[in-house]
Design a protein around this motif. Sequence first.
Motif, short mmCIF file in Angstrom:
data_model
loop_
_atom_site.label_atom_id
_atom_site.label_comp_id
_atom_site.label_asym_id
_atom_site.label_seq_id
_atom_site.Cartn_x
_atom_site.Cartn_y
_atom_site.Cartn_z
N ALA A 1 -35.22 -14.85 -25.96
CA ALA A 1 -35.25 -15.89 -26.98
C ALA A 1 -33.92 -15.88 -27.72
O ALA A 1 -33.06 -15.03 -27.47
CB ALA A 1 -36.40 -15.65 -27.97
N VAL A 2 -33.78 -16.81 -28.65
CA VAL A 2 -32.67 -16.79 -29.59
C VAL A 2 -33.20 -16.24 -30.91
O VAL A 2 -34.26 -16.66 -31.39
CB VAL A 2 -32.07 -18.19 -29.79
N TYR A 3 -32.46 -15.32 -31.48
CA TYR A 3 -32.86 -14.66 -32.72
C TYR A 3 -31.92 -15.08 -33.84
O TYR A 3 -30.70 -15.00 -33.71
CB TYR A 3 -32.86 -13.14 -32.54
N PHE A 4 -32.52 -15.54 -34.94
CA PHE A 4 -31.75 -15.99 -36.10
C PHE A 4 -32.04 -15.12 -37.31
O PHE A 4 -33.19 -14.75 -37.53
CB PHE A 4 -32.17 -17.41 -36.52
N CYS A 5 -31.02 -14.89 -38.09
CA CYS A 5 -31.28 -14.38 -39.43
C CYS A 5 -31.15 -15.57 -40.40
O CYS A 5 -30.47 -16.56 -40.09
CB CYS A 5 -30.33 -13.26 -39.82
N ALA A 6 -31.83 -15.49 -41.50
CA ALA A 6 -31.80 -16.56 -42.49
C ALA A 6 -31.78 -15.93 -43.87
O ALA A 6 -32.70 -15.19 -44.23
CB ALA A 6 -33.01 -17.47 -42.33
N GLY A 7 -30.72 -16.21 -44.60
CA GLY A 7 -30.58 -15.65 -45.93
C GLY A 7 -31.31 -16.48 -46.96
O GLY A 7 -31.22 -17.71 -46.96
N MET A 8 -32.04 -15.84 -47.83
CA MET A 8 -32.79 -16.52 -48.87
C MET A 8 -32.03 -16.39 -50.18
O MET A 8 -32.11 -15.40 -50.88
CB MET A 8 -34.20 -15.91 -48.99
N GLY A 9 -31.25 -17.46 -50.48
CA GLY A 9 -30.60 -17.55 -51.78
C GLY A 9 -31.33 -18.61 -52.57
O GLY A 9 -32.55 -18.57 -52.71
N TYR A 10 -30.62 -19.60 -53.08
CA TYR A 10 -31.33 -20.69 -53.74
C TYR A 10 -32.04 -21.56 -52.72
O TYR A 10 -32.92 -22.35 -53.04
CB TYR A 10 -30.38 -21.51 -54.62
N LYS A 11 -31.65 -21.44 -51.45
CA LYS A 11 -32.37 -22.06 -50.35
C LYS A 11 -32.22 -21.17 -49.13
O LYS A 11 -31.47 -20.20 -49.15
CB LYS A 11 -31.88 -23.48 -50.09
#
Lengths: 108, 115
Positions: free
Chosen positions: A85-95
């Motif tokens: 699969a493709v693995y993403f990180c996603a930072g939680m700031g104001y969005k």
Amino acid sequence: SQLAEENSWALSVHEGESVTVNCSYKTSITALQWYRQKSGKGPAQLILIRSNEREKRNGRLRATLDTSSQSSSLSITATRCEDTAVYFCAGMGYKLTFGTGTSLLVDP
Amino acid sequence: EAAVTQSPRNKVTVTGGNVTLSCRQTNSHNYMYWYRQDTGHGLRLIHYSYGAGNLQIGDVPDGYKATRTTQEDFFLLLELASPSQTSLYFCASSDPRWGGRAEQFFGPGTRLTVL
């Protein structure tokens, strides 16, 4: 601009091996999420790790977060072909801001 | 678990054409999002909404309009489609208890080709 980005474009391992995907981010976050996207599907969350946590586990998955170096990793142990699969990180700031993704291929 | 559906799943149109992409979620989430996904760019936020009648501009809004008619339904409109809008579009929703930064539940995507 990318808040979060994975450090490798693509990885390949044999089934049963362990693999680690790394992510770095540039601004302050309250938490970081890891998502997986299988071919032809939308992304699905794997782990959410908060800024006051250093490690989080979910079965064969282990996420770490180092706020001092603004980096995170997702490790998968005993990989299976279905982990491809493709693995993403996603930072939680104001969005929530997604990285560009690391493509993982697990060969049988 | 949240259920997010999108239609159509595939769409081909010509330059200057008018396209509407539809999204419906059935888990009472207040927050809904439209993303486009392109190789090398990952997921980029186009528009999002906090609830029916509310619209917020995302990071790449040019050439797109959106409308949130109900809590369940969120539409993305391309009124003068251009080849640069050829992409894979995802809709997502999230739980209001955690605001706009919680886990997002994604639909299966719509592949749009503008010739």
